[in-house]
Design a protein around this motif. Structure first.
Motif, PDB file in Angstrom:
ATOM      1  N   LYS A 439      -9.302   1.753 -18.230  1.00  0.00           N
ATOM      2  CA  LYS A 439     -10.518   1.482 -19.002  1.00  0.00           C
ATOM      3  C   LYS A 439     -11.680   1.119 -18.092  1.00  0.00           C
ATOM      4  O   LYS A 439     -12.846   1.465 -18.374  1.00  0.00           O
ATOM      5  CB  LYS A 439     -10.252   0.353 -20.005  1.00  0.00           C
ATOM      6  CG  LYS A 439     -11.343   0.168 -21.052  1.00  0.00           C
ATOM      7  CD  LYS A 439     -11.461   1.379 -21.957  1.00  0.00           C
ATOM      8  CE  LYS A 439     -12.545   1.181 -23.011  1.00  0.00           C
ATOM      9  NZ  LYS A 439     -12.748   2.387 -23.838  1.00  0.00           N
ATOM     10  N   ILE A 440     -11.401   0.440 -17.000  1.00  0.00           N
ATOM     11  CA  ILE A 440     -12.451   0.138 -16.014  1.00  0.00           C
ATOM     12  C   ILE A 440     -12.947   1.422 -15.352  1.00  0.00           C
ATOM     13  O   ILE A 440     -14.143   1.632 -15.162  1.00  0.00           O
ATOM     14  CB  ILE A 440     -11.931  -0.863 -14.964  1.00  0.00           C
ATOM     15  CG1 ILE A 440     -11.742  -2.247 -15.606  1.00  0.00           C
ATOM     16  CG2 ILE A 440     -12.878  -0.960 -13.772  1.00  0.00           C
ATOM     17  CD1 ILE A 440     -11.050  -3.250 -14.708  1.00  0.00           C
ATOM     18  N   ALA A 441     -12.004   2.305 -14.985  1.00  0.00           N
ATOM     19  CA  ALA A 441     -12.371   3.541 -14.297  1.00  0.00           C
ATOM     20  C   ALA A 441     -13.032   4.543 -15.236  1.00  0.00           C
ATOM     21  O   ALA A 441     -13.926   5.288 -14.821  1.00  0.00           O
ATOM     22  CB  ALA A 441     -11.128   4.171 -13.661  1.00  0.00           C
ATOM     23  N   ARG A 442     -12.597   4.570 -16.499  1.00  0.00           N
ATOM     24  CA  ARG A 442     -13.126   5.532 -17.475  1.00  0.00           C
ATOM     25  C   ARG A 442     -13.542   4.794 -18.749  1.00  0.00           C
ATOM     26  O   ARG A 442     -12.879   4.909 -19.791  1.00  0.00           O
ATOM     27  CB  ARG A 442     -12.059   6.578 -17.805  1.00  0.00           C
ATOM     28  CG  ARG A 442     -11.538   7.361 -16.612  1.00  0.00           C
ATOM     29  CD  ARG A 442     -12.359   8.607 -16.321  1.00  0.00           C
ATOM     30  NE  ARG A 442     -11.835   9.324 -15.169  1.00  0.00           N
ATOM     31  CZ  ARG A 442     -10.878  10.250 -15.226  1.00  0.00           C
ATOM     32  NH1 ARG A 442     -10.325  10.555 -16.382  1.00  0.00           N
ATOM     33  NH2 ARG A 442     -10.485  10.866 -14.119  1.00  0.00           N
ATOM     34  N   PRO A 443     -14.601   4.016 -18.703  1.00  0.00           N
ATOM     35  CA  PRO A 443     -14.956   3.170 -19.845  1.00  0.00           C
ATOM     36  C   PRO A 443     -15.277   3.933 -21.117  1.00  0.00           C
ATOM     37  O   PRO A 443     -15.160   3.377 -22.217  1.00  0.00           O
ATOM     38  CB  PRO A 443     -16.174   2.385 -19.341  1.00  0.00           C
ATOM     39  CG  PRO A 443     -16.703   3.165 -18.195  1.00  0.00           C
ATOM     40  CD  PRO A 443     -15.523   3.827 -17.574  1.00  0.00           C
ATOM     41  N   ALA A 444     -15.676   5.196 -21.023  1.00  0.00           N
ATOM     42  CA  ALA A 444     -16.032   5.951 -22.226  1.00  0.00           C
ATOM     43  C   ALA A 444     -14.807   6.471 -22.977  1.00  0.00           C
ATOM     44  O   ALA A 444     -14.916   6.854 -24.144  1.00  0.00           O
ATOM     45  CB  ALA A 444     -16.930   7.127 -21.848  1.00  0.00           C
ATOM     46  N   ALA A 445     -13.654   6.481 -22.334  1.00  0.00           N
ATOM     47  CA  ALA A 445     -12.448   7.028 -22.954  1.00  0.00           C
ATOM     48  C   ALA A 445     -11.720   5.969 -23.766  1.00  0.00           C
ATOM     49  O   ALA A 445     -11.691   4.787 -23.395  1.00  0.00           O
ATOM     50  CB  ALA A 445     -11.517   7.590 -21.885  1.00  0.00           C
ATOM     51  N   LYS A 446     -11.129   6.387 -24.877  1.00  0.00           N
ATOM     52  CA  LYS A 446     -10.162   5.538 -25.559  1.00  0.00           C
ATOM     53  C   LYS A 446      -8.888   5.526 -24.717  1.00  0.00           C
ATOM     54  O   LYS A 446      -8.502   6.533 -24.130  1.00  0.00           O
ATOM     55  CB  LYS A 446      -9.850   6.074 -26.949  1.00  0.00           C
ATOM     56  CG  LYS A 446     -11.052   6.185 -27.878  1.00  0.00           C
ATOM     57  CD  LYS A 446     -11.514   4.823 -28.352  1.00  0.00           C
ATOM     58  CE  LYS A 446     -12.611   4.968 -29.416  1.00  0.00           C
ATOM     59  NZ  LYS A 446     -13.130   3.646 -29.845  1.00  0.00           N
ATOM     60  N   VAL A 447      -8.233   4.372 -24.664  1.00  0.00           N
ATOM     61  CA  VAL A 447      -7.033   4.234 -23.835  1.00  0.00           C
ATOM     62  C   VAL A 447      -5.881   3.760 -24.705  1.00  0.00           C
ATOM     63  O   VAL A 447      -6.002   2.759 -25.430  1.00  0.00           O
ATOM     64  CB  VAL A 447      -7.272   3.238 -22.676  1.00  0.00           C
ATOM     65  CG1 VAL A 447      -5.982   2.995 -21.910  1.00  0.00           C
ATOM     66  CG2 VAL A 447      -8.349   3.775 -21.739  1.00  0.00           C
ATOM     67  N   LEU A 448      -4.770   4.484 -24.631  1.00  0.00           N
ATOM     68  CA  LEU A 448      -3.580   4.127 -25.403  1.00  0.00           C
ATOM     69  C   LEU A 448      -2.387   4.003 -24.468  1.00  0.00           C
ATOM     70  O   LEU A 448      -2.183   4.852 -23.590  1.00  0.00           O
ATOM     71  CB  LEU A 448      -3.302   5.186 -26.473  1.00  0.00           C
ATOM     72  CG  LEU A 448      -2.146   4.887 -27.428  1.00  0.00           C
ATOM     73  CD1 LEU A 448      -2.478   5.368 -28.845  1.00  0.00           C
ATOM     74  CD2 LEU A 448      -0.838   5.547 -26.968  1.00  0.00           C
ATOM     75  N   VAL A 449      -1.615   2.955 -24.661  1.00  0.00           N
ATOM     76  CA  VAL A 449      -0.382   2.735 -23.919  1.00  0.00           C
ATOM     77  C   VAL A 449       0.786   3.148 -24.807  1.00  0.00           C
ATOM     78  O   VAL A 449       0.934   2.630 -25.920  1.00  0.00           O
ATOM     79  CB  VAL A 449      -0.232   1.251 -23.524  1.00  0.00           C
ATOM     80  CG1 VAL A 449       1.139   0.997 -22.901  1.00  0.00           C
ATOM     81  CG2 VAL A 449      -1.336   0.836 -22.578  1.00  0.00           C
ATOM     82  N   ALA A 450       1.593   4.087 -24.355  1.00  0.00           N
ATOM     83  CA  ALA A 450       2.822   4.463 -25.046  1.00  0.00           C
ATOM     84  C   ALA A 450       3.979   3.855 -24.254  1.00  0.00           C
ATOM     85  O   ALA A 450       4.216   4.235 -23.112  1.00  0.00           O
ATOM     86  CB  ALA A 450       2.960   5.975 -25.141  1.00  0.00           C
TER      87      ALA A 450
END
Length: 567
Positions: A439-450
């Motif tokens: 999220k720090i590296a790609r703040p515009a992306a939604k981030v999901l942990v599977a």
């Protein structure tokens, strides 16, 4: 906005005659390398370094475990191509960095691990918290060294970043004795100029040899690995495949290099049994391996008889393996090599209907999962709903376990580095802390942990870090109350499983105790709307989703039947 805005270094305003410590010089060198974040936990022996960071342009991300800090540095390095930096104190703090450092090296991610060390005045004798850290880190890094003098800092930091970031990238480690960190740095010591090595154009002679092999090929297949991702070679892979009509498979690390909705995409190879994509390699007489590295999976999976001719396209020579006997190696810029090779071959090739059948098998399995309303949810249903909830550029981090096999096989991926998997060391517990760095590296992306329930509890304390730092994410826990992958392997190899089951906390209450949102899925049709609600929230959300892994045995049986009937 995530993290602090860039701020100019106060050190650069310092007059030349002003004294500064070695810790301050180290921070100057980190700034010079473009470092924006350091992940770690301070200790008594590196407090001056942490203090110096607080007065710099670099954000210090305080974590809840040094292992989490090392995984954050790894994912940051993997997504940016610049070495992620993690920091710890000496002894136990440094030892806790070791797993993420090893994971970074085996996953070809650039990382610099910094730790304190006992002072030089007591390093030669038995001493409190004294461990030979340089020797401990040496087997899992590209370079491990002790910063013995303040004068050596500029050279050692520059060398560390150069080694970490140069192909094949990996982790490096520097130990800083506490008395060296506190010592005055020489007034003339300054960061060194950053130079970036550039790759050469491919050899014309090697291109000609490779082209001759391709022109005589009947069923060539291209395999795109992690090196293709790091070299930003996706466009070149597509140009090559489309020009020659060559189908493209990827490794788990290479997912997204060829969009899975492209008509030439075969899917990902690396599953522990003979999967659909393997049928594409069974008939291959030539394999164009682009950025493939043997630690991603054993090449016997794609060349079991050892008779396919291999064209190795990478920045460096291949490891030696009887099932990866290279006919021609192109050791140069990957994109330029592929363009030159396609130009030298110079003729279109139609791809076969058999490749369409492979894509159809994958699509059919995912469609069946999407329509399956059974509860607990089938793995394919969870994969389908996860894909439906995320945009093409959003990022999913897939932890190690049975779910990794299902996600790697079935999760359609359209861009590189949007489905992150650890398939070098295959470490458990990396995905949640890694998501903070993502999220720090790609703040515009939604981030999901599977993640499985076993992996989740290994580093779940970093939920607090994510909330404090301000990195929204969704943590989807595949709950089966067991180490599912080990159960699966036991069932396959010995006919039953033992000592893999465990109990779990109430995941909803657990999430809420941190201040995160908690969700519990109690029917198949609840998962997708829950994912969408959680992804829209500007916070950390934890979703507990029961999974029925009886599908594991059914999958192996169906693949075995298909293997016998395939022609």
């Amino acid at each position: 906005m995530f993290g602090l805005p860039w701020k100019p270094s106060r050190y650069r305003e310092r007059m030349p005659e002003t004294k500064r410590s070695t810790a301050e010089l180290i921070v100057e060198c980190l700034e010079n390398e473009g470092v924006t974040h350091v992940f770690g936990i301070p200790g008594e022996e590196n407090i001056r370094l942490v203090d110096a960071l607080s007065r710099s342009s670099i954000d210090y991300v305080l974590t809840r475990h040094e292992q989490g800090a090392s995984f954050m540095a790894e994912v940051y390095g993997r997504l940016t191509g610049r070495a992620g930096v993690c920091s710890a104190t000496l002894g136990p703090g440094a030892i806790n960095l070791l797993l993420g450092v090893a994971d970074a090296t085996t996953n070809s991610a650039p990382v610099l691990a910094l730790s304190a060390q006992v002072g030089m005045r007591r390093s030669y004798k038995e001493s409190h918290q004294s461990v030979d850290l340089v020797s401990m880190f040496a087997p899992v890094t590209k370079w491990s060294a002790l910063v013995a003098t303040p004068e050596s800092v500029p050279e050692m930091v520059r060398k560390a970043f150069k080694l970490a970031q140069t192909e094949r990238p990996g982790a490096v480690y520097l130990a800083v004795p506490e008395d060296v960190e506190d010592a005055d740095a020489p007034a003339e010591a300054a960061p060194l100029r950053v130079n970036v090595p550039r790759s050469d154009d491919p050899s014309a002679a090697q291109i000609a040899r490779a082209a001759e092999i391709l022109r005589s090929a009947r069923n060539p297949v291209l395999l795109a690995g992690h090196g293709a991702v790091r070299s930003d070679a996706s466009a070149a892979v597509r140009r090559f495949a489309e020009s020659l009509g060559v189908p493209v498979a990827t490794t788990f690390h290479g997912k997204g290099v060829m969009p899975d909705d492209h008509p030439l995409a075969l899917g990902a190879v690396g599953f522990m049994r003979h999967d659909y994509v393997n049928f594409g390699f069974d008939r291959a007489d030539v394999i164009v391996a682009v950025g493939y590295e043997l630690q991603e999976f054993d090449p016997v999976r794609i060349n079991p008889r050892g008779d396919a001719k291999i064209i190795h396209v990478h920045r460096f020579p291949a490891e030696v393996d009887v099932h990866y006997d290279v006919a021609v190696g192109l050791h140069a810029d990957i994109g330029r090599s592929l363009d030159a090779l396609a130009g030298a071959v110079g003729s279109d090739r139609p791809y076969s209907s058999g490749d369409e059948r492979i894509r159809g098998l994958l699509a059919d399995e995912l469609d069946r999962g999407r329509a399956d309303d059974s509860f607990p949810l089938t793995p394919a249903r969870i994969v389908a709903d996860t894909r439906a909830a995320l945009d093409r550029d959003d990022i999913v981090l897939v932890d190690t376990g049975a779910l990794k096999m299902w996600m790697a096989r079935l999760y359609p991926t359209y861009e590189p580095n949007t489905c992150l998997i650890s398939n070098g060391l295959s470490t458990m517990g990396w995905s949640l802390p890694g998501a903070i760095a993502a999220k720090i590296a790609r703040p515009a992306a939604k981030v999901l942990v599977a993640t499985g329930d076993g992996s989740f509890l290994m580093n779940s304390q970093e939920i607090e870090t994510a909330l404090r730092v301000g990195t929204p994410m969704v943590i989807l826990i595949w709950v089966d109350d067991a180490y599912g992958l080990i159960s699966w392997k036991m069932d396959l190899e010995i006919g039953h499983n033992v000592d893999t089951a465990f109990g779990n906390p109430d995941f909803v209450s657990y999430a809420e105790s941190f201040g995160a949102r908690g969700y519990r899925v109690s029917a198949a049709d609840q998962l997708l709307p829950t994912l969408r609600e959680a992804l829209a929230a500007d916070t950390v959300s934890v979703i507990a989703c029961p999974v029925d892994y009886r599908a594991n045995s059914a999958l192996i049986a169906s693949l075995g039947e298909l293997d016998e009937s395939w022609s």
